[in-house]
Design a protein around this motif. Structure first.
Motif, PDB file in Angstrom:
ATOM      1  N   TYR A 106      -7.638   1.666   5.447  1.00 32.99           N
ATOM      2  CA  TYR A 106      -6.534   2.362   4.778  1.00 32.99           C
ATOM      3  C   TYR A 106      -6.374   1.930   3.322  1.00 32.99           C
ATOM      4  O   TYR A 106      -5.911   2.707   2.483  1.00 32.99           O
ATOM      5  N   LEU A 107      -6.765   0.697   3.012  1.00 31.63           N
ATOM      6  CA  LEU A 107      -6.761   0.275   1.611  1.00 31.63           C
ATOM      7  C   LEU A 107      -7.795   1.068   0.804  1.00 31.63           C
ATOM      8  O   LEU A 107      -7.547   1.453  -0.348  1.00 31.63           O
ATOM      9  N   VAL A 108      -8.955   1.312   1.398  1.00 27.64           N
ATOM     10  CA  VAL A 108      -9.973   2.112   0.712  1.00 27.64           C
ATOM     11  C   VAL A 108      -9.483   3.547   0.535  1.00 27.64           C
ATOM     12  O   VAL A 108      -9.669   4.157  -0.528  1.00 27.64           O
ATOM     13  N   GLU A 109      -8.823   4.097   1.553  1.00 26.97           N
ATOM     14  CA  GLU A 109      -8.246   5.442   1.409  1.00 26.97           C
ATOM     15  C   GLU A 109      -7.222   5.465   0.280  1.00 26.97           C
ATOM     16  O   GLU A 109      -7.144   6.434  -0.476  1.00 26.97           O
ATOM     17  N   MET A 110      -6.427   4.411   0.187  1.00 25.91           N
ATOM     18  CA  MET A 110      -5.452   4.319  -0.901  1.00 25.91           C
ATOM     19  C   MET A 110      -6.159   4.359  -2.248  1.00 25.91           C
ATOM     20  O   MET A 110      -5.768   5.137  -3.150  1.00 25.91           O
ATOM     21  N   ARG A 111      -7.189   3.548  -2.417  1.00 27.99           N
ATOM     22  CA  ARG A 111      -7.938   3.526  -3.684  1.00 27.99           C
ATOM     23  C   ARG A 111      -8.550   4.892  -3.966  1.00 27.99           C
ATOM     24  O   ARG A 111      -8.602   5.328  -5.127  1.00 27.99           O
ATOM     25  N   LEU A 112      -9.005   5.564  -2.933  1.00 29.85           N
ATOM     26  CA  LEU A 112      -9.598   6.890  -3.117  1.00 29.85           C
ATOM     27  C   LEU A 112      -8.554   7.882  -3.610  1.00 29.85           C
ATOM     28  O   LEU A 112      -8.814   8.660  -4.541  1.00 29.85           O
ATOM     29  N   ARG A 113      -7.375   7.842  -3.026  1.00 31.17           N
ATOM     30  CA  ARG A 113      -6.309   8.753  -3.476  1.00 31.17           C
ATOM     31  C   ARG A 113      -5.893   8.444  -4.906  1.00 31.17           C
ATOM     32  O   ARG A 113      -5.636   9.357  -5.699  1.00 31.17           O
ATOM     33  N   LEU A 114      -5.828   7.164  -5.239  1.00 27.19           N
ATOM     34  CA  LEU A 114      -5.460   6.803  -6.609  1.00 27.19           C
ATOM     35  C   LEU A 114      -6.545   7.248  -7.588  1.00 27.19           C
ATOM     36  O   LEU A 114      -6.244   7.732  -8.685  1.00 27.19           O
ATOM     37  N   ALA A 115      -7.807   7.101  -7.197  1.00 31.13           N
ATOM     38  CA  ALA A 115      -8.909   7.502  -8.076  1.00 31.13           C
ATOM     39  C   ALA A 115      -8.901   9.006  -8.311  1.00 31.13           C
ATOM     40  O   ALA A 115      -9.181   9.483  -9.419  1.00 31.13           O
ATOM     41  N   LEU A 116      -8.569   9.770  -7.284  1.00 27.32           N
ATOM     42  CA  LEU A 116      -8.540  11.226  -7.411  1.00 27.32           C
ATOM     43  C   LEU A 116      -7.309  11.712  -8.183  1.00 27.32           C
ATOM     44  O   LEU A 116      -7.270  12.866  -8.613  1.00 27.32           O
TER      45      LEU A 116
ATOM     46  N   ARG B 222       0.834  -1.202   0.000  1.00 28.52           N
ATOM     47  CA  ARG B 222       0.000   0.000   0.000  1.00 28.52           C
ATOM     48  C   ARG B 222       0.867   1.250   0.000  1.00 28.52           C
ATOM     49  O   ARG B 222       0.601   2.209  -0.732  1.00 28.52           O
ATOM     50  N   ALA B 223       1.908   1.249   0.818  1.00 30.02           N
ATOM     51  CA  ALA B 223       2.800   2.404   0.865  1.00 30.02           C
ATOM     52  C   ALA B 223       3.507   2.618  -0.469  1.00 30.02           C
ATOM     53  O   ALA B 223       3.650   3.749  -0.940  1.00 30.02           O
ATOM     54  N   VAL B 224       3.933   1.516  -1.086  1.00 30.53           N
ATOM     55  CA  VAL B 224       4.619   1.633  -2.380  1.00 30.53           C
ATOM     56  C   VAL B 224       3.648   2.110  -3.461  1.00 30.53           C
ATOM     57  O   VAL B 224       4.019   2.863  -4.367  1.00 30.53           O
ATOM     58  N   ALA B 225       2.386   1.694  -3.370  1.00 29.70           N
ATOM     59  CA  ALA B 225       1.383   2.169  -4.323  1.00 29.70           C
ATOM     60  C   ALA B 225       1.252   3.682  -4.244  1.00 29.70           C
ATOM     61  O   ALA B 225       1.228   4.379  -5.274  1.00 29.70           O
ATOM     62  N   LEU B 226       1.186   4.219  -3.041  1.00 26.17           N
ATOM     63  CA  LEU B 226       1.055   5.664  -2.881  1.00 26.17           C
ATOM     64  C   LEU B 226       2.343   6.382  -3.282  1.00 26.17           C
ATOM     65  O   LEU B 226       2.301   7.476  -3.844  1.00 26.17           O
ATOM     66  N   LEU B 227       3.480   5.765  -3.003  1.00 31.71           N
ATOM     67  CA  LEU B 227       4.752   6.337  -3.427  1.00 31.71           C
ATOM     68  C   LEU B 227       4.834   6.378  -4.949  1.00 31.71           C
ATOM     69  O   LEU B 227       5.258   7.381  -5.538  1.00 31.71           O
ATOM     70  N   SER B 228       4.413   5.312  -5.604  1.00 33.01           N
ATOM     71  CA  SER B 228       4.429   5.272  -7.067  1.00 33.01           C
ATOM     72  C   SER B 228       3.484   6.315  -7.647  1.00 33.01           C
ATOM     73  O   SER B 228       3.795   6.966  -8.653  1.00 33.01           O
ATOM     74  N   ALA B 229       2.332   6.502  -7.009  1.00 36.77           N
ATOM     75  CA  ALA B 229       1.383   7.506  -7.484  1.00 36.77           C
ATOM     76  C   ALA B 229       1.952   8.906  -7.367  1.00 36.77           C
ATOM     77  O   ALA B 229       1.626   9.791  -8.168  1.00 36.77           O
ATOM     78  N   ALA B 230       2.831   9.119  -6.389  1.00 45.78           N
ATOM     79  CA  ALA B 230       3.431  10.443  -6.212  1.00 45.78           C
ATOM     80  C   ALA B 230       4.467  10.762  -7.273  1.00 45.78           C
ATOM     81  O   ALA B 230       4.831  11.919  -7.473  1.00 45.78           O
TER      82      ALA B 230
END
Length: 423
Positions: A308-318, A259-267
């Motif tokens: 927190y997984l749902v929050e991750m998906r929400l950030r990726l969707a936005l 999950r952390a790497v997903a958000l890092l990659s999105a950044a």
């Protein structure tokens, strides 16, 4: 349907929120009933007296279990992902008008207000030097959830070198989690996470430390090269970490790392890698669910991870232009269903609706967050006021800005907007 925001005042959605007194001078509320009839107490009861409440945020509902694990015969460690922000309990006590529960330390709470759980914590603090590393860790975690961060850190030395035991290394991991949430100690905590990620005996603790390093680097707005360094360290640990299907704890930590790497990659942004890592995070979570937990505490950890997984998906969707409004709306509904009484969850939903220009919905969820009080609730009322200004409803904006100032008398921007006649 997207509401029209034409004619909104310049700077209506400035994200700035500052205080004239950085210590956060909170209004003293009087005349509110004591528990169990107090309006706010059911939502924050674990902070007030360590009691149980199904209306509390998921993270705080674990306080009861951690207290039970302080028993000498237990072998449990806390796997809660995050701890409270410093001073949260003081905010709740002041805003709820429960001055009789205010205490600078657990031992300062009047004896007649101490529940059995509270007395257990006080006894554990008094004999901290005689406890093993596991129970010391639980004391530190419990104090941090009650927002006594400085006291928790005073009971241990963050910079003390490991004694080489896996138990002490696990203790230092929990201590670093407290330190990283404490103003002025982030860099020292990140250094501990890096040391543990590279050298801890338990590969699960190593991977968990890498996850913490990535997450707090992102949250702190630091150089992404630091986060990628933690990612490489964590990735190198993978061969030694049990497979998700073989270990409940390994499945949990693998899910958090991905999950952390997903958000890092999105950044970066690298959306393809972010999507792949998000899928892996959810797959590990599914393995954890399939294995089943030991008790209600494990069920809460699973619930926290899903939230927190749902929050991750929400950030990726936005992060996609244009965002899929139906997807964002569905994810907002899932987040609230998972943690309905969390002020941060409600504010996150407000942020999401605002990002897709559903301003009326955003205002509603900011107000729902504000109803739970605390400093985060004050900010939410300010955001609600900004939404009402953008929608041209000066009366609702004035109400929201006033509610903000009721919770945080030092808030600068709401006062300026009121004095300028915008609301």
């Amino acid at each position: 349907m997207t509401e029209s925001t034409a004619g909104r005042p310049a700077g209506a959605f400035r994200r700035v929120y500052t205080r004239s007194d950085r210590r956060g001078s909170l209004p003293t509320v009087t005349g509110r009933p004591a528990p169990p009839h107090n309006r706010l107490e059911p939502f924050w009861r674990p902070l007030v007296d360590m009691g149980a409440s199904d209306l509390a945020p998921v993270r705080l509902r674990l306080i009861r279990s951690v207290n039970e694990w302080l028993d000498e015969t237990s072998d449990r460690w806390s796997w809660c992902s995050r701890v409270s922000v410093p001073g949260l309990r003081h905010q709740v006590i002041r805003h709820a008008g429960l001055a009789g529960y205010d205490a600078g330390a657990p031992s300062a709470l009047p004896s007649e207000r101490r529940t059995p759980a509270w007395r257990t914590l006080v006894r554990s603090i008094e004999r901290i030097d005689t406890l093993d590393w596991r129970r010391r860790s639980l004391v530190v975690v419990q104090l941090a959830q009650l927002s006594y961060h400085r006291l928790a850190l005073d009971l241990a030395d963050l910079d003390r070198s490991s004694d080489g035991s896996a138990a002490h290394q696990r203790f230092r991991y929990d201590l670093a989690k407290v330190a990283v949430a404490t103003p002025g100690l982030r860099d020292r905590a990140l250094a501990v996470f890096r040391e543990l990620a590279e050298h801890a005996q338990d590969p699960v603790v190593r991977l968990a430390s890498a996850f913490q390093g990535i997450g707090h680097t992102l949250h702190g707005g630091l150089d992404l090269t630091v986060a990628w360094r933690f990612e490489r360290i964590g990735r190198s640990v993978f061969p030694a970490v049990p497979a998700a299907e073989d270990s409940w704890e390994a499945a949990l930590v693998r899910s958090r790392f991905h999950r952390a790497v997903a958000l890092l990659s999105a950044a970066e942004p690298d959306r393809a890698r972010a999507a792949d890592e998000a899928d892996l995070a959810e797959s590990c979570h599914a393995e954890m669910v399939s294995r089943g937990g030991r008790d209600a505490a494990d069920e809460l950890i699973v619930l926290e991870d899903e939230r927190y997984l749902v929050e991750m998906r929400l950030r990726l969707a936005l992060g996609v232009e244009p965002a899929d409004h139906d997807e964002v709306t569905a994810l907002c509904g899932r987040l609230i269903a998972l943690d309905p009484y969390c002020v941060q969850a409600r504010s996150t939903v407000g942020d999401a609706y605002l990002a897709i220009d559903h301003v009326e919905q955003a205002a509603r969820w900011y107000e729902h967050a504000g109803e739970l009080a605390t400093g985060a609730g004050a900010v939410a009322w300010y955001r609600a006021g900004q939404c009402h200004l953008a929608l041209g409803d000066g009366g609702a904006a004035r109400h929201a800005m006033g509610r903000c100032l009721e919770l945080d008398a030092t808030a600068v921007e709401p006062r300026e907007l009121l004095e300028a006649g915008y609301a």
